[in-house]
Scaffold this active site. Structure first.
Site, PDB file in Angstrom:
ATOM      1  N   GLU A 193      12.521  17.824  57.028  1.00  0.00           N
ATOM      2  CA  GLU A 193      11.213  18.395  57.352  1.00  0.00           C
ATOM      3  C   GLU A 193      11.185  19.917  57.198  1.00  0.00           C
ATOM      4  OE1 GLU A 193      12.542  15.905  59.178  1.00  0.00           O
ATOM      5  OE2 GLU A 193      10.993  14.612  60.040  1.00  0.00           O
ATOM      6  N   ASP A 237       7.648  14.492  63.063  1.00  0.00           N
ATOM      7  CA  ASP A 237       8.413  14.515  64.314  1.00  0.00           C
ATOM      8  C   ASP A 237       8.985  15.888  64.640  1.00  0.00           C
ATOM      9  OD1 ASP A 237       8.286  11.862  65.105  1.00  0.00           O
ATOM     10  OD2 ASP A 237       9.870  11.269  63.712  1.00  0.00           O
ATOM     11  N   ARG A 288       4.223   4.262  64.462  1.00  0.00           N
ATOM     12  CA  ARG A 288       3.626   4.684  63.195  1.00  0.00           C
ATOM     13  C   ARG A 288       4.411   4.131  62.007  1.00  0.00           C
ATOM     14  NH1 ARG A 288       6.534   9.774  63.755  1.00  0.00           N
ATOM     15  NH2 ARG A 288       4.965  10.742  65.061  1.00  0.00           N
ATOM     16  N   ASP A 289       5.738   4.129  62.142  1.00  0.00           N
ATOM     17  CA  ASP A 289       6.552   3.674  61.014  1.00  0.00           C
ATOM     18  C   ASP A 289       6.185   2.233  60.648  1.00  0.00           C
ATOM     19  OD1 ASP A 289       7.793   6.085  61.161  1.00  0.00           O
ATOM     20  OD2 ASP A 289       9.696   5.348  61.925  1.00  0.00           O
ATOM     21  N   ARG A 339      18.066   2.744  67.802  1.00  0.00           N
ATOM     22  CA  ARG A 339      16.658   2.772  68.190  1.00  0.00           C
ATOM     23  C   ARG A 339      16.265   1.313  68.411  1.00  0.00           C
ATOM     24  NH1 ARG A 339      11.757   4.120  64.096  1.00  0.00           N
ATOM     25  NH2 ARG A 339      12.312   6.294  64.075  1.00  0.00           N
ATOM     26  N   TRP A 374       2.453  12.934  62.768  1.00  0.00           N
ATOM     27  CA  TRP A 374       3.353  12.246  61.841  1.00  0.00           C
ATOM     28  C   TRP A 374       4.690  12.971  61.706  1.00  0.00           C
ATOM     29  CZ3 TRP A 374       5.548  14.265  57.477  1.00  0.00           C
ATOM     30  CH2 TRP A 374       6.281  13.359  56.686  1.00  0.00           C
TER      31      TRP A 374
HETATM   32  C1  GLC Z   1      10.938   9.938  59.913  1.00  0.00           C
HETATM   33  C2  GLC Z   1      10.344   9.138  61.042  1.00  0.00           C
HETATM   34  C3  GLC Z   1       8.841   9.084  60.924  1.00  0.00           C
HETATM   35  C4  GLC Z   1       8.249  10.443  60.757  1.00  0.00           C
HETATM   36  C5  GLC Z   1       8.913  11.197  59.628  1.00  0.00           C
HETATM   37  C6  GLC Z   1       8.463  12.629  59.533  1.00  0.00           C
HETATM   38  O1  GLC Z   1      10.763   9.279  58.712  1.00  0.00           O
HETATM   39  O2  GLC Z   1      10.869   7.826  61.064  1.00  0.00           O
HETATM   40  O3  GLC Z   1       8.289   8.462  62.057  1.00  0.00           O
HETATM   41  O4  GLC Z   1       6.875  10.303  60.513  1.00  0.00           O
HETATM   42  O5  GLC Z   1      10.308  11.195  59.826  1.00  0.00           O
HETATM   43  O6  GLC Z   1       8.899  13.392  60.606  1.00  0.00           O
END
Ligand code: GLC
Length: 793
Positions: A629, A485, A352-353, A346, A483
């Protein structure tokens, strides 16, 4: 099971049992010259990019090889071992330890009455690395010893090419030998020629090789390299195969005698390499390695000096004072560039990170934070959205945007995300709170594509961006993602999380507008805030939970009606920390989280995992259940939960959530957690994974900054704002005393919290420099250069 302990004074984690469940690593240098090293010296080095500027080879996911190896051979017995346990991996007769410190790693070994101590580091602001090796004869007889240093160069700076495109990469690589140094060149006849070196200082080279096969031997491995076995490298060089740097020196050590030698590695041509090496000739009283290390330690101690806490919980102290803080700096500096799980493909900063990462160091290094904050603001497009990926070579004012095909093609990011620029609000609020620099809002910063504006107007644009992109129900649209992904609500779907972020933006921006006497805008924000509060309450609140969002097709995600994924963590914690939910609702939703999402290793991001509910945007379903996630314990989100409970004054619960995920608190079950006990990871597997409690994706994660903020502002309750500072701890009721030392706008604060009544929050009395005061809020002008604040609960 424990593998090591925290050495508080030296700020080191000491690994005493070397067969850890995974390689436990440390970071050396900076991305200008980066080196990652495990406790067995496994790892790689690179210049600027782990993917494209790779110097040392490292095979991901392959038993931690190769690395920065030093082999020791007893030339009389012909037995040999490693100065770092692996790769030779001797049995019980071998004693060793590894000390990971701030910016250096020291590995000791003791075998066959020969002791060694190797310190690996990158000198401050330098672009080469040093392996300082001290070897000592602990026996009573004279010993003939050979030492071999081994560095495996890549044949191509691009690690992928190096790994798979041998028909090209091998034929651009060769080595030379001169002045105790192996020089490797890549494409030496072309304009893109690259040169690396591996040098030995402190003892003459007895034999060398620049050819991997000559060192390792055919059908052998790092465990039993032929050159070490035989006691000679054969003085060969590489031409069209695999390059390496291998340097051998034979020494004779009298009883008790110790000598120091140094290996130096970097990417420089031979004359620059010689200049570097010359500085390390061991001739002065205080040699260069000593002064390098003193400088490095000073630098790191200084970075961490502005905030210190002493609580009855030593593990909490280790984390806040040293390891979490250090991780925040590493994540801040390295973004998601290089680890043992990422290698730098990347090619830039995630918007956001990075804006979130900045939060983790504001209380320690606000100037540094500001520099990066300015950079990120300059990556906001003039429509108010953030560039999803900000290239390392970002040129403000001249960038293409997700509206341009060229940007999409180059970065792989197809469109804007709904949340990116909204992260600026809490981060800028923290920066202004820490520094009191309200003028920051008037600083002029370019947009990514065109034009310039004040920070204040950049923020206005961020709000407009969201308001211009509302879904059919009037909540912020999901766009490419928020947030999360792995959750696609659809371009016109609607995200509760973003709605809450926007609500928080209204609140923060109003504070700024009021401070700037921008009355009409403040009124406008108040109006928007109330409108959105109504919309969110009526659309998203289902008594004991806020839903996660509404898809483009009208499906309510995170609704109690859903069979799967019916409860999500983020909208509950964010309802509280954005200020949207009232006390009663906050209590209900947080209780629901505790009951239905929490486990002994933290709260799940949602539950149940995607299986019974399925829609196009349920990307997380690609993961196994209870993972990442898809219902895993996504550790960053635990930070928001800790903060939410702290804001409610629930010290016990905040601390419980903290302990569930704190690395140091799991030191004794490191065999279950597997990851470094001094570092946060991205997620932990939750039930029903057969490996509940196992953590993954070490070091470079938003967890570091989010948990840091939740501890400093939440549990410890240190909350600076524009005009001063609020002290409002939410601590576990069994902490009877806490002492915090903080530098605040150049003034020293010593805050002592006394809790003999087993309270979780609130105060009975507060004293400033011995004088009783009414409030726990201190205006900056109330504070002297040095202040003692006594907070009695
Ligand atoms: C990873 C990504 C981040 C995102 C998170 C949740 O940590 O780097 O940008 O918010 O996953 O999906």
């Amino acid at each position: 099971m424990k593998y090591g302990y925290f050495d508080q004074e030296k700020r080191e984690y000491v690994i005493t049992k070397l067969n850890t469940p995974a390689p436990w690593v440390n970071y050396l240098g900076s991305p200008e010259y980066g080196a990652i090293i495990s406790h067995n010296a496994g790892g790689y080095s690179f210049v600027k990019s782990g993917a494209k500027g790779r110097i040392l080879r490292y095979k991901f996911n392959d038993n931690d090889t190769p690395g920065r190896y030093i082999y020791i051979r007893d030339d009389d017995s012909e037995d040999f071992w490693s100065a770092t346990w692996q790769p030779v991996g001797k049995g019980e007769d071998y004693k060793g330890s590894c000390r990971h410190g701030l910016g250096y790693t020291t590995i000791e070994s003791e075998y066959a009455e020969i002791g060694s101590k190797t310190t690996y580091y990158v000198p401050l602001k330098k672009t080469y690395e040093v392996w300082r090796h001290i070897i000592k004869n602990n026996s009573t007889r004279e010993r003939n010893i050979s030492i071999f240093g081994y560095a495996e160069f890549t044949n191509n700076s691009d690690y992928e090419q190096d790994t798979v495109n041998l028909q090209y990469s091998q034929f651009i690589s060769r080595t030379y030998y001169e002045n105790n140094t192996i020089i490797q060149t890549l494409s030496e006849n072309s304009n893109e020629a690259v040169s690396r070196f591996f040098a030995l200082v402190g003892s003459p080279v007895t034999s060398y090789t620049g050819d991997k096969k000559s060192f390792i031997g055919n059908y052998r491995s790092y465990k039993d390299p032929e050159a070490v076995d035989k006691g000679n490298c054969g003085n060969s060089l590489n031409y069209n195969l695999n390059s390496c740097g291998a340097l051998h020196t034979s020494i004779c050590l009298q009883a008790d005698e110790e000598i120091e030698i140094i290996f130096i590695l970097g990417q420089h041509n031979s004359s620059d390499a010689q200049d570097i090496v010359n500085q390390y000739e061991i001739n002065s009283d205080l040699n260069k390695t000593d002064s390098d290390l003193i400088e490095l330690k000073k630098y790191w101690n200084n970075n961490l000096a502005s905030f210190k806490v002493v609580t009855p919980d030593e593990d909490f102290n280790h984390m806040i004072n040293t390891w979490n803080a250090y991780q925040c700096f590493i994540t801040f500096t390295w973004s998601r560039a290089a680890s043992f799980t990422y290698c730098g493909q990347r090619n830039g900063f995630g918007y956001r990170d990075t804006v979130q990462d900045i939060q983790g160091i504001i209380h320690l290094a606000p100037e540094l934070a500001k520099k990066q904050l300015n950079f990120m603001i300059s990556a906001q497009v003039d429509n108010g959205g953030g560039l999803p990926l900000v290239k390392f070579n970002h040129t403000p004012g001249h960038e293409d945007t997700p509206d341009d095909y060229s940007y999409v093609k180059e970065t792989g990011h197809p469109s804007y995300r709904a949340d990116d620029a909204l992260w600026l609000f809490p981060t800028i609020k923290k920066y202004i709170g820490e520094t009191g620099e309200l003028e920051y809002l008037d600083e002029i910063i370019p947009y990514a594509n065109t034009g310039v504006d004040t920070v204040y107007n950049h923020l206005k644009k961020a709000i407009e961006f969201s308001l211009n992109r509302l879904g059919p129900n009037g909540l912020p649209a999901g766009l490419h993602a928020d947030w999360n992904d792995c959750l696609r609500l659809g371009k016109n779907g609607e995200s509760t999380f973003v709605a809450m972020q926007l609500y928080q933006a209204f609140v923060i921006m109003r504070e700024f507008a009021d401070a700037k006497f921008d009355t009409s805008y403040s009124e406008y924000l108040l109006d928007q805030k109330l409108k959105f509060a109504d919309k969110i309450q009526s659309l998203c609140l289902e008594k004991d939970r806020y839903i996660r969002g509404i898809t483009e097709d009208g499906l309510r995600i995170g609704s109690k009606e859903n069979e799967g994924a019916s409860l999500w963590l983020n909208p509950q914690s964010w309802a509280v920390l954005s200020g949207l939910a009232n006390m009663e609702t906050s209590d209900i939703i947080l209780e629901n989280v505790h009951k239905n999402l929490n486990t002994k290793f933290g709260a799940k991001i949602m539950s149940p995992s995607f299986k019974n509910i399925d829609f196009n945007g349920a990307l997380a379903k690609v993961y196994n259940g209870s993972t990442k996630e898809n219902g895993g314990i996504f550790l960053q989100t635990q930070g928001w939960l800790i903060l939410a409970e702290s804001l409610m004054g629930h010290g016990n619960r905040a601390y419980q959530y903290y302990k569930e995920i704190s690395p140091a608190h799991q030191n004794h079950i490191a065999n279950i957690r597997q990851m470094e006990p001094y570092v946060y990871g991205q997620f932990t597997e939750s039930r029903p994974s057969p490996f509940e409690g196992r953590s993954h994706v070490h070091w470079l994660t938003g967890t570091a900054s989010t948990v840091m903020v939740s501890c400093v502002e939440g549990i410890l309750g240190i909350r600076p704002d524009i005009k001063g500072i609020l002290i409002q701890p939410s601590i576990p009721s069994n902490w009877s005393k806490v002492k915090i030392e903080k530098i605040f706008r150049g003034k020293k604060l010593v805050i002592v919290i006394i809790n003999h009544n087993e309270k979780e929050s609130g105060f009975k009395e507060v004293y400033l420099n011995g004088v009783k005061v009414k409030s726990n809020y201190f205006l900056e002008e109330q504070l002297s250069n040095s202040n003692e604040i006594l907070y009695i609960m």
